[in-house]
Design an enzyme around this catalytic site. Structure first.
Site, PDB file in Angstrom:
ATOM      1  N   ASP A 282      13.023  -9.073 -27.177  1.00 24.92           N
ATOM      2  CA  ASP A 282      12.973  -8.294 -28.317  1.00 24.92           C
ATOM      3  C   ASP A 282      14.328  -8.124 -29.120  1.00 24.92           C
ATOM      4  OD1 ASP A 282      14.731  -7.287 -26.399  1.00 24.92           O
ATOM      5  OD2 ASP A 282      14.240  -5.418 -26.077  1.00 24.92           O
TER       6      ASP A 282
ATOM      7  N   LYS B  56       9.380  -9.279 -19.198  1.00 18.58           N
ATOM      8  CA  LYS B  56      10.880  -8.991 -18.705  1.00 18.58           C
ATOM      9  C   LYS B  56      11.482  -7.811 -19.198  1.00 18.58           C
ATOM     10  CE  LYS B  56      14.480 -10.943 -21.096  1.00 18.58           C
ATOM     11  NZ  LYS B  56      15.138  -9.641 -21.509  1.00 18.58           N
TER      12      LYS B  56
ATOM     13  N   GLU C 242      23.182 -11.436 -18.419  1.00 15.55           N
ATOM     14  CA  GLU C 242      23.824 -11.603 -19.834  1.00 15.55           C
ATOM     15  C   GLU C 242      25.201 -10.987 -19.684  1.00 15.55           C
ATOM     16  OE1 GLU C 242      21.208 -10.059 -22.882  1.00 15.55           O
ATOM     17  OE2 GLU C 242      22.836 -10.261 -24.486  1.00 15.55           O
TER      18      GLU C 242
HETATM   19  O1  KIV Z   1      15.921 -10.316 -26.186  1.00 13.88           O
HETATM   20  C1  KIV Z   1      16.411 -11.399 -25.886  1.00 13.88           C
HETATM   21  O2  KIV Z   1      16.443 -12.452 -26.760  1.00 13.88           O
HETATM   22  C2  KIV Z   1      16.964 -11.252 -24.693  1.00 13.88           C
HETATM   23  C3  KIV Z   1      17.919 -12.366 -24.336  1.00 13.88           C
HETATM   24  C4  KIV Z   1      19.147 -12.285 -24.893  1.00 13.88           C
HETATM   25  C5  KIV Z   1      18.212 -12.810 -23.040  1.00 13.88           C
HETATM   26  O3  KIV Z   1      16.818 -10.424 -23.749  1.00 13.88           O
END
Ligand code: KIV
Length: 281
Positions: free
Chosen positions: A44, A113, A182
């Site tokens: 996102d 995710k 992260e």
């Molecule tokens: O949204 C994203 O790109 C992420 C990464 C930074 C792990 O969650």
């Protein structure tokens, strides 16, 4: 060979590092896939990198579905993970299952995710039981930027580290198949990677994770608004693009483009003045 949740877990067991990059469109996904990337995350983060928002909060399910579907069409072998956007799973377990299902059915993702630890374990369990693999995301979780008061490293003091370890164990127990860590101190991320059976994917979490992920515009030097400390620039594609755009503008203005090689020919003998006379009544 198609990467699957089984091949990725085997990589952890064999000590082979897992590669992951973000992508949001067909042609970028295809280039990554042809380069041999293991997994592509339709993050996102597209809210910032593709849509120009200041954070990820405004990203919608429709945004995620359309970008995921484009990436899935370009990714023959990479395992495609789609981010669940802000408020698509926090509101209820029911919403979480319905929206995860949409990302799989309409976006053709291989997994979803979501961000958070113990508080989202009921969602992780229910989505997994609905046959959708779930990747968890701990540490600096961008959807909670307003709670953190900015994009800050997490797990620095003992209490925060303990909470992170406990969350990691909880999400694994709830059924998560992988976890993104992260902005976590490297030693803590290495410890968590050692105690979990599921693969850990680090971003700003040091070399002790089972794999690494970067936002592709960061690693290609294409996102000038903000470059995090952990984002190594592997190429300066942004500078190359600007250079090409400037040359194009110059050639359009000078008339050097398009030349004969980039134009279509027809019968050179045609006299268009004569031809146009046929339109006269
Ligand atoms: O949204 C994203 O790109 C992420 C990464 C930074 C792990 O969650």
């Amino acid at each position: 060979m198609k990467n699957t949740i089984a091949t990725i877990k085997t990589q952890k067991i064999n000590g082979e590092k897992i590669s992951m990059l973000t992508a949001y469109d067909y042609s970028t996904a295809k280039l990554m896939d042809e380069s041999g990337i293991n997994t592509i995350l339709v993050g996102d983060s597209l809210g910032m990198t593709m849509l120009g928002y200041e954070d990820t909060l405004s990203v919608t399910m429709e945004d995620m579905i359309s970008h995921t579907a484009a990436v899935a069409r370009g990714a023959k072998n990479a395992f495609v993970i789609a981010d669940m956007p802000f408020m698509s799973y926090q509101t209820s377990v029911y919403d979480a299952v319905v929206n995860a299902g949409r990302l799989m059915k309409e976006g053709r993702a291989n997994a979803v995710k979501l961000e958070g630890g113990a508080s989202v374990c009921p969602q992780i369990k229910a989505i997994t039981e609905a046959s959708v693999p779930v990747v968890a995301h701990l540490g600096m979780t961008p959807q909670s930027v307003n709670v953190f008061g900015g994009f800050k490293v997490q797990g620095k003091d003992e209490a925060a580290a303990l909470k992170l370890i406990s969350d990691a164990l909880e999400i694994e127990k709830a059924g998560a198949c992988m976890v993104v860590l992260e902005c976590v101190p490297a030693k803590l991320a290495e410890y968590i990677s050692g105690i979990l059976k599921i693969p850990t994917i680090g971003i700003g979490a040091g070399a002790g994770c089972d794999g690494q992920v970067l936002v592709y515009q960061d690693m290609l030097g294409m996102f000038p608004d903000f470059t995090p400390k952990f984002a190594k620039k592997f190429a300066d594609v942004g500078a190359e693009m600007k250079n090409a755009f400037a040359r194009y503008i110059e050639e359009v203005q000078s008339g050097a483009f398009p030349d004969r090689d980039h134009s279509f020919k027809n019968d050179d003998d045609t006299d268009y003045n004569k031809l146009a006379e046929k339109l006269k009544p």
